[in-house]
Design a protein around this motif. Structure first.
Motif, PDB file in Angstrom:
ATOM      1  N   LEU A  60       0.833  -1.203   0.000  1.00  0.00           N
ATOM      2  CA  LEU A  60       0.000   0.000   0.000  1.00  0.00           C
ATOM      3  C   LEU A  60       0.870   1.255   0.000  1.00  0.00           C
ATOM      4  N   GLY A  61       1.912   1.256   0.840  1.00  0.00           N
ATOM      5  CA  GLY A  61       2.811   2.417   0.892  1.00  0.00           C
ATOM      6  C   GLY A  61       3.568   2.620  -0.401  1.00  0.00           C
ATOM      7  N   ALA A  62       4.032   1.490  -0.997  1.00  0.00           N
ATOM      8  CA  ALA A  62       4.785   1.596  -2.247  1.00  0.00           C
ATOM      9  C   ALA A  62       3.901   2.119  -3.368  1.00  0.00           C
ATOM     10  N   SER A  63       2.685   1.619  -3.458  1.00  0.00           N
ATOM     11  CA  SER A  63       1.794   2.077  -4.517  1.00  0.00           C
ATOM     12  C   SER A  63       1.393   3.530  -4.322  1.00  0.00           C
ATOM     13  N   LYS A  64       1.231   3.918  -3.060  1.00  0.00           N
ATOM     14  CA  LYS A  64       0.886   5.316  -2.779  1.00  0.00           C
ATOM     15  C   LYS A  64       2.023   6.248  -3.215  1.00  0.00           C
ATOM     16  N   THR A  65       3.261   5.860  -2.892  1.00  0.00           N
ATOM     17  CA  THR A  65       4.417   6.665  -3.306  1.00  0.00           C
ATOM     18  C   THR A  65       4.532   6.722  -4.820  1.00  0.00           C
ATOM     19  N   SER A  66       4.314   5.586  -5.477  1.00  0.00           N
ATOM     20  CA  SER A  66       4.394   5.552  -6.933  1.00  0.00           C
ATOM     21  C   SER A  66       3.323   6.430  -7.561  1.00  0.00           C
ATOM     22  N   SER A 126       8.641 -10.748   3.077  1.00  0.00           N
ATOM     23  CA  SER A 126       7.973  -9.875   4.044  1.00  0.00           C
ATOM     24  C   SER A 126       7.477  -8.572   3.415  1.00  0.00           C
ATOM     25  N   GLY A 127       7.370  -8.534   2.072  1.00  0.00           N
ATOM     26  CA  GLY A 127       6.817  -7.340   1.426  1.00  0.00           C
ATOM     27  C   GLY A 127       7.860  -6.576   0.618  1.00  0.00           C
ATOM     28  N   THR A 128       7.541  -5.333   0.346  1.00  0.00           N
ATOM     29  CA  THR A 128       8.393  -4.496  -0.516  1.00  0.00           C
ATOM     30  C   THR A 128       8.709  -3.179   0.162  1.00  0.00           C
ATOM     31  N   THR A 129       9.696  -2.504  -0.392  1.00  0.00           N
ATOM     32  CA  THR A 129      10.056  -1.177   0.115  1.00  0.00           C
ATOM     33  C   THR A 129      10.545  -0.314  -1.045  1.00  0.00           C
ATOM     34  N   ILE A 130      10.393   1.030  -0.950  1.00  0.00           N
ATOM     35  CA  ILE A 130      10.898   1.973  -1.954  1.00  0.00           C
ATOM     36  C   ILE A 130      12.347   2.296  -1.596  1.00  0.00           C
ATOM     37  N   THR A 131      13.260   1.918  -2.480  1.00  0.00           N
ATOM     38  CA  THR A 131      14.681   2.172  -2.196  1.00  0.00           C
ATOM     39  C   THR A 131      15.187   3.476  -2.814  1.00  0.00           C
ATOM     40  N   ASP A 132      14.487   3.988  -3.821  1.00  0.00           N
ATOM     41  CA  ASP A 132      14.988   5.207  -4.479  1.00  0.00           C
ATOM     42  C   ASP A 132      13.872   5.820  -5.323  1.00  0.00           C
ATOM     43  N   VAL A 133      13.894   7.136  -5.411  1.00  0.00           N
ATOM     44  CA  VAL A 133      13.070   7.837  -6.392  1.00  0.00           C
ATOM     45  C   VAL A 133      14.051   8.331  -7.454  1.00  0.00           C
ATOM     46  N   ARG A 134      14.084   7.621  -8.575  1.00  0.00           N
ATOM     47  CA  ARG A 134      15.131   7.839  -9.562  1.00  0.00           C
ATOM     48  C   ARG A 134      14.744   8.920 -10.555  1.00  0.00           C
ATOM     49  N   ARG A 135      15.716   9.772 -10.873  1.00  0.00           N
ATOM     50  CA  ARG A 135      15.557  10.828 -11.880  1.00  0.00           C
ATOM     51  C   ARG A 135      16.054  10.276 -13.214  1.00  0.00           C
ATOM     52  N   ILE A 136      15.180  10.275 -14.199  1.00  0.00           N
ATOM     53  CA  ILE A 136      15.539   9.741 -15.508  1.00  0.00           C
ATOM     54  C   ILE A 136      16.356  10.813 -16.230  1.00  0.00           C
ATOM     55  N   LEU A 194       2.645  11.853 -21.333  1.00  0.00           N
ATOM     56  CA  LEU A 194       1.362  11.783 -20.635  1.00  0.00           C
ATOM     57  C   LEU A 194       0.673  10.438 -20.832  1.00  0.00           C
ATOM     58  N   ASP A 195       0.794   9.845 -21.996  1.00  0.00           N
ATOM     59  CA  ASP A 195       0.188   8.531 -22.225  1.00  0.00           C
ATOM     60  C   ASP A 195       0.817   7.491 -21.309  1.00  0.00           C
ATOM     61  N   GLU A 196       2.141   7.560 -21.208  1.00  0.00           N
ATOM     62  CA  GLU A 196       2.846   6.612 -20.346  1.00  0.00           C
ATOM     63  C   GLU A 196       2.462   6.814 -18.885  1.00  0.00           C
ATOM     64  N   GLU A 197       2.373   8.078 -18.481  1.00  0.00           N
ATOM     65  CA  GLU A 197       2.034   8.359 -17.084  1.00  0.00           C
ATOM     66  C   GLU A 197       0.583   7.965 -16.787  1.00  0.00           C
ATOM     67  N   ALA A 198      -0.330   8.114 -17.763  1.00  0.00           N
ATOM     68  CA  ALA A 198      -1.720   7.698 -17.566  1.00  0.00           C
ATOM     69  C   ALA A 198      -1.815   6.190 -17.366  1.00  0.00           C
ATOM     70  N   ALA A 199      -1.019   5.462 -18.129  1.00  0.00           N
ATOM     71  CA  ALA A 199      -0.994   4.005 -17.954  1.00  0.00           C
ATOM     72  C   ALA A 199      -0.468   3.631 -16.578  1.00  0.00           C
ATOM     73  N   LYS A 200       0.527   4.377 -16.121  1.00  0.00           N
ATOM     74  CA  LYS A 200       1.079   4.099 -14.790  1.00  0.00           C
ATOM     75  C   LYS A 200       0.046   4.397 -13.706  1.00  0.00           C
ATOM     76  N   LEU A 201      -0.754   5.454 -13.929  1.00  0.00           N
ATOM     77  CA  LEU A 201      -1.792   5.762 -12.943  1.00  0.00           C
ATOM     78  C   LEU A 201      -2.726   4.567 -12.754  1.00  0.00           C
ATOM     79  N   ILE A 202      -3.140   3.993 -13.865  1.00  0.00           N
ATOM     80  CA  ILE A 202      -4.020   2.816 -13.786  1.00  0.00           C
ATOM     81  C   ILE A 202      -3.302   1.659 -13.112  1.00  0.00           C
ATOM     82  N   GLN A 203      -2.042   1.469 -13.490  1.00  0.00           N
ATOM     83  CA  GLN A 203      -1.257   0.364 -12.931  1.00  0.00           C
ATOM     84  C   GLN A 203      -1.129   0.493 -11.416  1.00  0.00           C
ATOM     85  N   PHE A 204      -0.732   1.703 -10.968  1.00  0.00           N
ATOM     86  CA  PHE A 204      -0.504   1.867  -9.530  1.00  0.00           C
ATOM     87  C   PHE A 204      -1.824   1.942  -8.757  1.00  0.00           C
TER      88      PHE A 204
END
Length: 679
Positions: A12-18, A56-66, A644-654
């Motif tokens: 839940l935390g990882a998806s919220k951050t994403s 035991s689950g997942t964690t966010i290790t980095d917010v990467r800048r492309i 924007l198309d890519e980010e819209a797809a990610k919105l649905i995914q997350f």
């Protein structure tokens, strides 16, 4: 169940951050320099059980800048190049329109002046035709003044623009230094802040539009910026600054100084790239040369026309006066030299005398004293050195059509002066002759055949070979007196016979002055010398004149040559004035005077052609650099920009990820409730 709940909470935390990062990307789709970001996930450390390791689950290790450093550097460098070219192009477009325009250029005015001279030569006693010549001469002078003023307006604009650009450079340098510090502080608490990194990168890109910079990355958190030949504009959190001030050689031309602490360094010649680099490149390569070319043409037109008028007689029988202001007017010669700031004597200066307008170039010169009296001269356009010379040498040595003399003050080793023989001549040109009857259209000597001649021989009107030097008052007065007071001379022919025919030149008293022979039936050009008279009438100096004898003179035929008294209908000097239009009088190389040089129109045409060629080249360069910049930007955006198309797809995914994680928590809760109810 606790493990299941923890796993669900981690998802839940990882998806919220994403989702938050995706929303951040979408919100900044139009933010300049923004690089999209993405989360990097990894599994938590698994727990060992009897059946093995259980996740035991997942964690966010980095917010990467492309981000691609190579593509970003490419955008930065092409931005500096494109800004340089566009700045250069905006200036040279104006110059091209000015010089080539039918209403603003010099060619139409020169054509009208020579057309009026041609009209006046057809009827040399016609006062309205003469008055038209004066009017067109005044128009030509004003055209030169106007062109010079427009060119120097560009110089003033460049000075103001350099100040404005310098302010922008200083503000951005300070901003980048502040971002360096903010990034370092933020990074001390963990990973570098992506948004601050983007802000710094965008600030560097904006800086590249104003000046070419070299970026050296010290570590992941700090940029050092260098300009010119390695001057450190930004080092860590410290920023130096640029200042604009009057030039050391020419106070009317702003120069750039690099200031750090208490030290200053002139870096004008070292700057390249960006708007500032384009302005400086245009001023050095185009504007200065154009000013000098216009000035050289103004000097040449004034000198050639004034000198030719000095060879003739006006309607009153007086020798001609200058039509334009003298090229060595006392009010002008001192302003052709500028002392460098810091010279030993602030009152010291040099007088620059124009000695031969045909040899003038479009370059400036630098004088450097090696002692109190010795100096060298360097032509700045190609670095050619002349000398050493000494200030006590008389007459002063001539270089490229000018000479130098001490105007005032004292000198010391290291003193420097900027010499500009032609720079301001366009501004100083002025039509001074106001009386139409004073235009000298007649020639000083005239020839006449004896009425008793019986042969078929003819003699052309005499042409004076010895030129009156209008810039040497003593020599001018002597030769004018000699021409006016020379006794009439007769050219007497003997009996024709054989291949040649003898002649004798005698004065009014029958004294023989010269002898020679001609080939009957051919054109024979004779150059005759009138010696300086010992007694009255006074002839202070000797002179030569030419005549052409054609046909077959009979024995005893004679021709008289005398001063042209009452020659109001004589147009021979006017025709020579007209001939200046097609005579090569500009840019003559003394090493090959017969094969070099250009006419007035050709010299101006060369300037127009050169500026036109540079303008065309700059337009091509502008299109090329614009295309390169666009391509570099597209390459960078293909990696780093927000889609924007890519980010819209990610919105649905997350969003689905979030709902699934929430469902895990719901299942864990249901299981826990079942267990509690069972107990």
């Amino acid at each position: 169940m606790a493990d299941l709940l923890s796993i669900g909470l981690s998802g839940l935390g990882a998806s919220k951050t994403s989702l938050a990062i995706t929303g951040h990307n979408i919100s900044n789709v139009n933010t300049p320099g923004f690089s999209r970001q993405e989360t990097v996930q990894s599994t938590r450390i698994p727990q060992f059980s009897g059946a093995g390791y259980i996740g035991s689950g997942t964690t966010i290790t980095d917010v990467r800048r492309i981000y691609n450093e190579f593509l970003t550097t490419q955008v930065r460098s092409t931005t500096a190049l494109d800004s340089d070219v566009q700045s250069y192009l905006s200036q040279i477009n104006q110059l091209d329109s000015l010089l080539a325009g039918s209403t603003t250029g010099l060619t139409p005015g020169l054509q009208r002046l020579f057309s009026s001279l041609q009209t006046a030569a057809e009827d040399p006693a016609n006062i309205p035709a003469r008055q038209l010549v004066l009017s067109e001469a005044e128009g030509v002078a004003k055209r030169f003044n106007t062109v010079y003023d427009r060119l120097y307006e560009q110089n003033g604009f460049i000075n103001k623009q350099l100040s404005a650009v310098t302010d922008q450079v200083n503000q951005l340098a300070t901003s980048i230094a502040g971002l360096n510090e903010a990034i370092a502080v933020a990074a001390a608490n963990g990973e570098p802040p992506n948004d601050l990194l983007d802000a710094r990168e965008e600030a560097v890109r904006k800086l590249s539009t104003f000046i070419g910079v070299t970026v050296v990355q010290q570590d992941a958190n700090s940029f050092n910026l260098f300009i010119g030949s390695g001057q450190p504009l930004v080092v860590g959190s410290t920023a130096a600054r640029l200042e604009v001030g009057p030039g050391q050689s020419d106070p009317l031309r702003s120069e750039i100084q690099f200031v750090t602490g208490n030290s200053r360094q002139g870096i004008t010649s070292l700057i390249s790239g960006g708007e500032m680099g384009g302005l400086l490149r245009y001023r050095k390569d185009v504007l200065d040369t154009s000013l000098n070319a216009v000035g050289r043409l103004a000097l040449s037109v004034s000198d050639q026309i004034n000198s030719q008028l000095g060879q003739g007689l006006d309607l009153k029988g007086n020798f001609g006066e200058p039509l334009f202001r003298g090229i060595n007017d006392p009010s002008l010669i001192g302003f052709r030299s500028l002392a460098r700031l810091g010279n030993s004597d602030t009152t010291a200066n040099l007088n620059v005398l124009i000695t031969d307008t045909t040899q003038l170039t479009t370059s400036d010169y630098e004088v450097e004293f090696t002692s109190a009296s010795d100096y060298t001269l360097r032509r700045t356009s190609d670095g050619t050195s002349f000398g050493p010379f000494n200030t006590a040498t008389l007459p002063a040595p001539e270089v490229d059509g000018f000479s130098l003399a001490v105007a005032s003050g004292t000198f010391a080793a290291g003193d420097r002066f900027l010499v500009m023989p032609t720079r301001n001549a366009g501004s100083n040109m002025r039509a001074d002759l106001k009386k139409a009857e004073e235009l000298a259209f007649a020639s000083p000597l005239k020839g006449q055949a004896s009425p008793a001649n019986t042969g078929t021989g003819t003699m052309s009107q005499p042409s004076v070979v010895t030129q009156i030097d209008i810039y040497d008052p003593v020599a001018q007065a002597n030769l004018e007196t000699s021409l006016r007071n020379a006794p009439p001379m007769r050219l007497v022919f003997d009996t024709a016979g054989g291949a040649t025919q003898n002649y004798t030149v005698v004065d009014i008293n029958g004294n023989t002055l010269a002898t020679g022979n001609i080939v009957p039936g051919q054109n024979n050009k004779l150059t005759l010398t009138v010696p300086a008279a010992v007694g009255p009438p006074p002839v202070p100096s000797s002179f030569q004149f030419e005549v052409t004898v054609s046909g077959r003179p009979a024995s005893g035929d004679n021709y008289t040559v005398a001063f042209n008294t009452n020659g109001v209908s004589d147009n021979r000097n006017a025709l020579k004035l007209v001939g200046l239009q097609s005579k090569a009088t500009v840019g003559i190389d003394p090493a090959s005077p017969t094969t070099t040089g250009a006419t007035f129109s050709d010299a101006y045409g060369d300037l127009v052609e050169r500026v036109g060629t540079l303008t065309s080249q700059a337009r091509v360069d502008g299109e090329a650099t614009g295309a390169i910049l666009k391509q570099a930007t597209n390459n960078r955006d293909s990696v780093s920009a927000v889609n924007l198309d890519e980010e819209a797809a990610k919105l649905i995914q997350f969003e689905q990820y979030y709902q699934a994680s929430a469902q895990i928590i719901q299942v864990a809760r249901t299981l826990f409730d079942t267990l509690i109810n069972t107990l």
